[in-house]
Design a protein around this motif. Structure first.
Motif, PDB file in Angstrom:
ATOM      1  N   GLN A  91     -37.312-102.830 -50.072  1.00  0.00           N
ATOM      2  CA  GLN A  91     -36.895-103.853 -51.026  1.00  0.00           C
ATOM      3  C   GLN A  91     -35.705-103.404 -51.878  1.00  0.00           C
ATOM      4  O   GLN A  91     -34.837-104.207 -52.227  1.00  0.00           O
ATOM      5  CB  GLN A  91     -38.072-104.208 -51.954  1.00  0.00           C
ATOM      6  CG  GLN A  91     -39.260-104.857 -51.266  1.00  0.00           C
ATOM      7  CD  GLN A  91     -39.012-106.291 -50.863  1.00  0.00           C
ATOM      8  OE1 GLN A  91     -38.802-106.593 -49.694  1.00  0.00           O
ATOM      9  NE2 GLN A  91     -39.011-107.189 -51.822  1.00  0.00           N
ATOM     10  N   LEU A  92     -35.662-102.113 -52.189  1.00  0.00           N
ATOM     11  CA  LEU A  92     -34.576-101.575 -53.007  1.00  0.00           C
ATOM     12  C   LEU A  92     -33.294-101.322 -52.210  1.00  0.00           C
ATOM     13  O   LEU A  92     -32.249-101.021 -52.772  1.00  0.00           O
ATOM     14  CB  LEU A  92     -35.024-100.261 -53.670  1.00  0.00           C
ATOM     15  CG  LEU A  92     -36.114-100.380 -54.749  1.00  0.00           C
ATOM     16  CD1 LEU A  92     -36.640 -99.003 -55.142  1.00  0.00           C
ATOM     17  CD2 LEU A  92     -35.585-101.124 -55.970  1.00  0.00           C
ATOM     18  N   GLY A  93     -33.411-101.428 -50.890  1.00  0.00           N
ATOM     19  CA  GLY A  93     -32.235-101.232 -50.037  1.00  0.00           C
ATOM     20  C   GLY A  93     -31.876 -99.779 -49.786  1.00  0.00           C
ATOM     21  O   GLY A  93     -30.786 -99.477 -49.291  1.00  0.00           O
ATOM     22  N   TYR A  94     -32.803 -98.881 -50.081  1.00  0.00           N
ATOM     23  CA  TYR A  94     -32.499 -97.458 -49.948  1.00  0.00           C
ATOM     24  C   TYR A  94     -32.390 -96.994 -48.486  1.00  0.00           C
ATOM     25  O   TYR A  94     -31.662 -96.047 -48.196  1.00  0.00           O
ATOM     26  CB  TYR A  94     -33.546 -96.608 -50.677  1.00  0.00           C
ATOM     27  CG  TYR A  94     -33.484 -96.730 -52.192  1.00  0.00           C
ATOM     28  CD1 TYR A  94     -32.339 -97.220 -52.838  1.00  0.00           C
ATOM     29  CD2 TYR A  94     -34.560 -96.341 -52.978  1.00  0.00           C
ATOM     30  CE1 TYR A  94     -32.285 -97.324 -54.230  1.00  0.00           C
ATOM     31  CE2 TYR A  94     -34.514 -96.436 -54.377  1.00  0.00           C
ATOM     32  CZ  TYR A  94     -33.386 -96.929 -54.989  1.00  0.00           C
ATOM     33  OH  TYR A  94     -33.333 -97.022 -56.351  1.00  0.00           O
ATOM     34  N   ALA A 117     -36.299 -89.051 -45.836  1.00  0.00           N
ATOM     35  CA  ALA A 117     -36.856 -88.367 -46.997  1.00  0.00           C
ATOM     36  C   ALA A 117     -36.042 -88.681 -48.254  1.00  0.00           C
ATOM     37  O   ALA A 117     -36.606 -88.944 -49.320  1.00  0.00           O
ATOM     38  CB  ALA A 117     -36.904 -86.862 -46.747  1.00  0.00           C
ATOM     39  N   HIS A 118     -34.723 -88.692 -48.107  1.00  0.00           N
ATOM     40  CA  HIS A 118     -33.848 -88.958 -49.257  1.00  0.00           C
ATOM     41  C   HIS A 118     -34.076 -90.363 -49.794  1.00  0.00           C
ATOM     42  O   HIS A 118     -34.121 -90.581 -51.018  1.00  0.00           O
ATOM     43  CB  HIS A 118     -32.381 -88.772 -48.851  1.00  0.00           C
ATOM     44  CG  HIS A 118     -31.440 -88.776 -50.008  1.00  0.00           C
ATOM     45  ND1 HIS A 118     -30.412 -89.689 -50.148  1.00  0.00           N
ATOM     46  CD2 HIS A 118     -31.384 -87.994 -51.112  1.00  0.00           C
ATOM     47  CE1 HIS A 118     -29.771 -89.458 -51.285  1.00  0.00           C
ATOM     48  NE2 HIS A 118     -30.331 -88.434 -51.875  1.00  0.00           N
ATOM     49  N   ALA A 119     -34.229 -91.333 -48.896  1.00  0.00           N
ATOM     50  CA  ALA A 119     -34.484 -92.718 -49.316  1.00  0.00           C
ATOM     51  C   ALA A 119     -35.787 -92.805 -50.106  1.00  0.00           C
ATOM     52  O   ALA A 119     -35.854 -93.464 -51.154  1.00  0.00           O
ATOM     53  CB  ALA A 119     -34.537 -93.633 -48.092  1.00  0.00           C
ATOM     54  N   PHE A 120     -36.821 -92.130 -49.616  1.00  0.00           N
ATOM     55  CA  PHE A 120     -38.117 -92.182 -50.295  1.00  0.00           C
ATOM     56  C   PHE A 120     -38.111 -91.432 -51.627  1.00  0.00           C
ATOM     57  O   PHE A 120     -38.755 -91.868 -52.585  1.00  0.00           O
ATOM     58  CB  PHE A 120     -39.221 -91.633 -49.380  1.00  0.00           C
ATOM     59  CG  PHE A 120     -39.714 -92.631 -48.371  1.00  0.00           C
ATOM     60  CD1 PHE A 120     -40.333 -93.800 -48.782  1.00  0.00           C
ATOM     61  CD2 PHE A 120     -39.568 -92.412 -47.013  1.00  0.00           C
ATOM     62  CE1 PHE A 120     -40.800 -94.732 -47.860  1.00  0.00           C
ATOM     63  CE2 PHE A 120     -40.024 -93.334 -46.082  1.00  0.00           C
ATOM     64  CZ  PHE A 120     -40.641 -94.499 -46.504  1.00  0.00           C
ATOM     65  N   VAL A 121     -37.390 -90.320 -51.699  1.00  0.00           N
ATOM     66  CA  VAL A 121     -37.308 -89.585 -52.963  1.00  0.00           C
ATOM     67  C   VAL A 121     -36.645 -90.452 -54.033  1.00  0.00           C
ATOM     68  O   VAL A 121     -37.064 -90.469 -55.203  1.00  0.00           O
ATOM     69  CB  VAL A 121     -36.551 -88.247 -52.792  1.00  0.00           C
ATOM     70  CG1 VAL A 121     -36.242 -87.626 -54.150  1.00  0.00           C
ATOM     71  CG2 VAL A 121     -37.391 -87.269 -51.960  1.00  0.00           C
ATOM     72  N   THR A 126     -36.884 -93.592 -54.211  1.00  0.00           N
ATOM     73  CA  THR A 126     -37.922 -94.552 -54.603  1.00  0.00           C
ATOM     74  C   THR A 126     -38.909 -93.926 -55.576  1.00  0.00           C
ATOM     75  O   THR A 126     -39.309 -94.558 -56.562  1.00  0.00           O
ATOM     76  CB  THR A 126     -38.669 -95.076 -53.360  1.00  0.00           C
ATOM     77  OG1 THR A 126     -37.740 -95.747 -52.518  1.00  0.00           O
ATOM     78  CG2 THR A 126     -39.780 -96.034 -53.743  1.00  0.00           C
ATOM     79  N   MET A 127     -39.299 -92.673 -55.313  1.00  0.00           N
ATOM     80  CA  MET A 127     -40.236 -92.002 -56.214  1.00  0.00           C
ATOM     81  C   MET A 127     -39.617 -91.857 -57.603  1.00  0.00           C
ATOM     82  O   MET A 127     -40.301 -92.023 -58.620  1.00  0.00           O
ATOM     83  CB  MET A 127     -40.638 -90.630 -55.662  1.00  0.00           C
ATOM     84  CG  MET A 127     -41.203 -90.632 -54.234  1.00  0.00           C
ATOM     85  SD  MET A 127     -42.378 -91.957 -53.892  1.00  0.00           S
ATOM     86  CE  MET A 127     -43.758 -91.485 -54.923  1.00  0.00           C
ATOM     87  N   GLN A 128     -38.319 -91.593 -57.635  1.00  0.00           N
ATOM     88  CA  GLN A 128     -37.622 -91.483 -58.922  1.00  0.00           C
ATOM     89  C   GLN A 128     -37.544 -92.844 -59.616  1.00  0.00           C
ATOM     90  O   GLN A 128     -37.670 -92.939 -60.842  1.00  0.00           O
ATOM     91  CB  GLN A 128     -36.224 -90.888 -58.712  1.00  0.00           C
ATOM     92  CG  GLN A 128     -36.268 -89.426 -58.280  1.00  0.00           C
ATOM     93  CD  GLN A 128     -34.940 -88.892 -57.780  1.00  0.00           C
ATOM     94  OE1 GLN A 128     -33.988 -89.658 -57.527  1.00  0.00           O
ATOM     95  NE2 GLN A 128     -34.850 -87.578 -57.597  1.00  0.00           N
ATOM     96  N   LEU A 180     -41.410-100.782 -51.074  1.00  0.00           N
ATOM     97  CA  LEU A 180     -40.482-100.725 -52.197  1.00  0.00           C
ATOM     98  C   LEU A 180     -39.138-100.130 -51.776  1.00  0.00           C
ATOM     99  O   LEU A 180     -38.085-100.608 -52.203  1.00  0.00           O
ATOM    100  CB  LEU A 180     -41.089 -99.914 -53.346  1.00  0.00           C
ATOM    101  CG  LEU A 180     -40.244 -99.798 -54.624  1.00  0.00           C
ATOM    102  CD1 LEU A 180     -39.919-101.172 -55.195  1.00  0.00           C
ATOM    103  CD2 LEU A 180     -40.965 -98.942 -55.666  1.00  0.00           C
ATOM    104  N   THR A 181     -39.177 -99.105 -50.933  1.00  0.00           N
ATOM    105  CA  THR A 181     -37.931 -98.493 -50.448  1.00  0.00           C
ATOM    106  C   THR A 181     -37.097 -99.509 -49.685  1.00  0.00           C
ATOM    107  O   THR A 181     -35.872 -99.579 -49.843  1.00  0.00           O
ATOM    108  CB  THR A 181     -38.233 -97.267 -49.553  1.00  0.00           C
ATOM    109  OG1 THR A 181     -39.069 -96.360 -50.268  1.00  0.00           O
ATOM    110  CG2 THR A 181     -36.958 -96.548 -49.150  1.00  0.00           C
TER     111      THR A 181
END
Length: 337
Positions: free
Chosen positions: A54-57, A249-253, A255-257, A51-52
């Motif tokens: 796919q979202l381009g984070y 970590a910032h990219a994944f956070v 995604t969690m949000q 998902l991260t």
């Protein structure tokens, strides 16, 4: 003499090539390219990885990330230890197991506060297996030997008075291979994740025996919060690549949000269609799984101690060992601004 000299030159050349290779290996990922191995990318518990992307984070953080997949967490762990990848999306419990074996690995983002797994029993065996106390002499499916599913299987059996030498664990992978093992009667029960659980229930092939997809179910089965799906790296890499670790970590956070502020339908719409062989089933399984995800990527306060308790109950490598839990995870990177 000439032969000896030629031999020495060959050895020197090999040593030179090896040293260059080691130098390149030591700085793998320094150019912004990172490889992340997932212990089964299509599992909903590991959904944040894809998902991260796919979202381009990842790109938003200036990272070039490659998502790779192995069917079992133990295979992903081995890739990390071999230096083939920089990070793994797998279960936090591997960090404790590895420390007991002298290897330092730490989780830098926690995705799941519960395993998101269930022990399912084949419908044809359901009359004789009503709980984990009934698995003596049975064959229990796990994704891989040494995987988190094998850890939890052994603990649940031990907690119900069945020792590891009283049943057989058979590695059957996940998804289609797990479903095939149930249908073919090669396993009586097995531990798996969504959407496989929902697919088995819908087809009438299996029933849930122990449910660890919810906080209540997990606390009943394991005695507390059990942080599971996470992003873990070698500790030495985290110490020498703090900027990259913080970006990851910032990219994944983010995604969690995203997960916590969008519906299951909206999240599923961002995922590859080949992850959703039955879209309705996938969305329903995802909706039921959403509460297991953390909102901030941080380690739950009581989590590490619960995981240590579980591993100490059956694992010879962990039992009786001093484990420094503070070295198995850090919130430093998810908190970095």
């Amino acid at each position: 003499m000439r032969h000896t000299f030629r031999k020495l030159r060959q050895i020197a050349l090999c040593a030179s090539v090896l040293s260059v290779g080691l130098a390149q290996h030591a700085y793998a990922g320094d150019d912004g390219k990172l490889s992340i191995m997932v212990g089964g990318a299509t599992k909903i518990i590991y959904l944040p990885a894809k998902l991260t992307e796919q979202l381009g984070y990842f790109k938003d953080e200036g990272l070039d990330v490659e998502i790779l997949s192995q069917p079992a967490g133990v295979d992903a762990e081995n890739e990390l230890l071999a230096g083939a990848v920089q990070a793994v999306v797998g279960f936090y419990d591997h960090t404790i197991d590895l420390q007991s074996k002298g290897k330092q690995v730490k989780a830098i983002v926690v995705f799941g506060q519960v395993p998101g797994e269930a022990e399912v029993v084949a419908t044809k065996a359901a009359d004789s297996i009503k709980s984990m106390a009934d698995v003596k002499g049975k064959t229990l499916g796990v994704t891989g030997l040494g995987s988190s599913t094998s850890f939890l299987t052994q603990y649940l059996a031990e907690r119900n008075g069945v020792h590891a030498d009283q049943f057989t664990m058979l590695p059957v992978g996940a998804d289609a291979s797990f479903i095939a093992a149930i249908r073919q009667g090669r396993i009586d029960t097995g531990m798996t994740t969504e959407p496989t659980i929902s697919a088995l229930e819908k087809a009438g092939d299996a029933k849930v025996l122990v449910d660890m997809r919810t906080l209540a179910g997990t606390k009943a089965a394991l005695g507390g919060t059990y942080p599971a799906a996470s992003l873990y790296v070698q500790s030495a890499w985290a110490d020498t690549h703090k900027a990259q670790a913080a970006k990851l970590a910032h990219a994944f956070v983010k995604t969690m949000q995203f997960i916590h502020t969008h519906s299951a339908e909206e999240v599923a719409a961002k995922m590859p269609t080949d992850y959703q062989k039955d879209r309705t089933l996938y969305v329903n399984a995802l909706r039921a799984s959403m509460p297991m995800f953390t909102a901030d990527g941080k380690m739950p306060a009581d989590g590490p101690q619960t995981v240590l308790k579980v591993l100490s109950a059956f694992s010879p490598s962990v039992k009786g060992k001093h484990i420094d839990l503070t070295k198995t995870y850090t919130d430093e990177f998810v908190e970095a601004k």
